[in-house]
Design an enzyme around this catalytic site. Structure first.
Site, PDB file in Angstrom:
ATOM      1  N   SER A  29    -129.193 127.864  46.005  1.00  0.00           N
ATOM      2  CA  SER A  29    -129.201 128.859  44.943  1.00  0.00           C
ATOM      3  C   SER A  29    -128.894 130.237  45.497  1.00  0.00           C
ATOM      4  CB  SER A  29    -130.587 128.897  44.291  1.00  0.00           C
ATOM      5  OG  SER A  29    -131.505 129.416  45.237  1.00  0.00           O
ATOM      6  N   LYS A  30    -128.437 131.081  44.590  1.00  0.00           N
ATOM      7  CA  LYS A  30    -128.098 132.456  44.927  1.00  0.00           C
ATOM      8  C   LYS A  30    -129.278 133.194  45.533  1.00  0.00           C
ATOM      9  CE  LYS A  30    -125.126 133.693  41.284  1.00  0.00           C
ATOM     10  NZ  LYS A  30    -124.820 134.470  40.142  1.00  0.00           N
ATOM     11  N   ARG A  31    -130.467 132.820  45.074  1.00  0.00           N
ATOM     12  CA  ARG A  31    -131.650 133.548  45.518  1.00  0.00           C
ATOM     13  C   ARG A  31    -131.855 133.460  47.028  1.00  0.00           C
ATOM     14  NH1 ARG A  31    -135.544 130.853  42.508  1.00  0.00           N
ATOM     15  NH2 ARG A  31    -133.804 130.074  41.289  1.00  0.00           N
TER      16      ARG A  31
END
Ligand code: GLU
Length: 502
Positions: free
Chosen positions: A261-263
């Site tokens: 994920s981008k996070r």
């Protein structure tokens, strides 16, 4: 029987950047096609017009080409199976949807969003898996809706969608090249919408129609599409078409094994390009996310040609592949270490020239932009940089005067004595005819020995005045590359400007 020519495709939706997972899908499709002497095709899936992003198609194709993945057929380069953009193929979908309606494999549905949502909530409350309740399934297809009411609605021109009718009590079975046999019970398959009320097909319908007419032999895509397979296979069956072979690639995971994920880091290929990763390293890295050559192979660095030679879908694993940025950084370093100097020169020259337009250099431009000079910088810095651009950005003292000098080091070891040493040594350096690393080293040792000092007493300050920082390549070689004039000027400036507390 003549073997069919292998055709694979990457079918992105033009909704923004190229995700690293998308790059892997494209790469595996490309590698497999090329290995089999087949064709790799790009098709743009823009049936969700509300998510379409201007220029996304161009950027996707440009980014793939940057990585060395060039399609044999695509919207940009054309081909015999076009159009390659789904919004330009609406009449084809329309024709085949009519056929399904006629054959009673599909039906009109006038349910409103509110109704569908209400139904969904109710099913969730009852602990059921939400599914369309078949309110609009016509009587003659085994449902409850009288033909007259459907006709009335159609005559009024009310908005509708067209759904496929999933047969009852069947099981859909297929063999996935990566996952092995997979089976779904039709009770779990929803009456998928094929045509939306805006006249556009859904992904499921359009991709089956296109995969068939574009004659793909193998569908290679992310695991998230595995659950769509039964719907697709039923459509193939309705039409009497032979489905292509399929391979679903393992999920990409963060180091903590959650879904990538981008996070937890960058997921856009463009972000990695911006940071300075090279296409070779990225392609190599992405290739290993789910594939390996097999036991007995220690090889980790692969060129695109080697990947094409060695790739096989049988060696793609089922288990999620962890996206380990350290591995990418390590690969990047391997490429820098081994890339021929002249190739690196060609890469860094434009970066340096752009920098020189922003910043003035006191060094002779024809020297610092020459191949010979840059090759020397490369040999000294190869092992020290993490990215190609760092031959300029992280090595700016090879081109620009230091403007600051390592404060910590100065606090620790600078004194009047340091300046005196530098002054004295500068006189000797000035007298050197052959300003070579070897001569500088001999001179330095001869200079400090009678004073009872260690070489380090002069090496550290010299490095700081010459480069501004207290780490870097061999000092003697650094001075040789900079040249006498630059070194003497930097010693002079250092003595004048370095602030120290005695
Ligand atoms: N358009 C789909 C995507 O964005 C393609 C899925 C497939 O390859 O069938 O990933």
């Amino acid at each position: 029987m003549v073997a069919q020519r292998v055709r694979t495709r990457f079918a992105p939706s033009p909704t923004g950047y190229l995700h690293v997972g998308g790059l892997r899908t494209a790469l595996y499709n490309y590698l497999f096609a090329k290995k089999m002497d087949g064709d790799f095709i790009i098709r743009i899936e823009d049936t969700d017009q509300s998510r379409k992003v201007e220029d996304a198609q161009k950027n996707l194709i440009k980014t793939l080409e940057w990585a060395g993945i060039v399609a044999d057929e695509s919207p940009e380069h054309g081909g015999d199976y076009g159009p390659y953009v789904q919004s330009e193929r609406l009449d084809i979908y329309d024709k085949y949807c009519r056929q399904l309606l006629n054959d009673q494999h599909a039906y009109y549905c006038f349910a409103t969003h509110e109704e569908l949502e209400e139904n969904r909530q109710l099913q969730i409350k009852q602990g059921l898996q939400p599914k369309y309740n078949r309110k609009w399934l016509p009587e003659e297809m085994g449902g409850t809706m009288p033909a007259g009411i459907i006709k009335q609605k159609l005559d009024k021109g009310l908005p509708y969608v067209i759904r496929m009718k999933v047969p009852d009590y069947v099981s859909v079975w297929f063999e996935d090249i990566v996952r092995g046999p997979v089976e779904f019970d039709s009770a779990t398959i929803d009456d998928q919408v094929l045509m939306k009320s805006d006249g556009f097909p859904t992904y499921h319908f359009a991709s089956v129609i296109d995969d068939h007419f574009m004659e793909f032999t193998h569908i290679i895509r992310g695991e998230e599409w595995l659950s769509s397979m039964p719907k697709h296979l039923l459509l193939y069956e309705f039409f009497g078409w032979e489905p292509p072979k399929v391979a679903h690639l393992p999920l990409l995971l963060n180091p903590d094994r959650s879904k990538l994920s981008k996070r937890q880091g960058d997921v856009a290929v463009e972000d990695y390009i911006r940071k300075g990763y090279s296409a070779d390293a990225i392609v190599n890295f992405v290739a290993m996310l789910g594939w390996n050559e097999g036991e007995g192979s220690e090889q980790e660095v692969y060129s695109m040609e080697q990947l094409i030679q060695k790739f096989s879908l049988e060696r793609v694993g089922k288990a999620g592949a962890v996206f380990n940025i350290e591995k990418l950084n390590w690969l990047e370093k391997q490429y820098i270490k081994n890339r021929p100097a002249e190739k690196l020169v060609a890469i860094i020259k434009p970066i340096l020239k752009a920098e020189l337009e922003q910043k003035k250099s006191l060094m002779p431009l024809e020297i610092i932009t020459s191949d010979a000079y840059l090759e020397k910088v490369i040999e000294l810095m190869r092992e020290r940089v993490g990215f190609e651009h760092e031959f300029v950005t992280f090595s700016s003292y090879f081109y620009f005067e230091p403007e600051t000098w390592d404060e910590e080091a100065i606090k620790k070891r600078w004194s009047v004595e340091t300046n005196n040493l530098l002054k004295g040594f500068a006189v000797l350096l000035d007298s050197l005819d052959d300003f070579s690393a070897e001569n500088i080293e001999i001179l330095l040792k001869e200079f400090v020995a009678p004073k009872g000092l260690k070489a380090a007493a002069l090496i550290h300050p010299l490095r700081i005045v010459a480069s501004g920082v207290s780490f870097g390549p061999s000092l003697y070689h650094l001075l040789e590359v900079l040249g006498k004039e630059t070194v003497l000027r930097r010693i002079q400036v250092g003595i004048e400007k370095i602030n120290y507390v005695d």
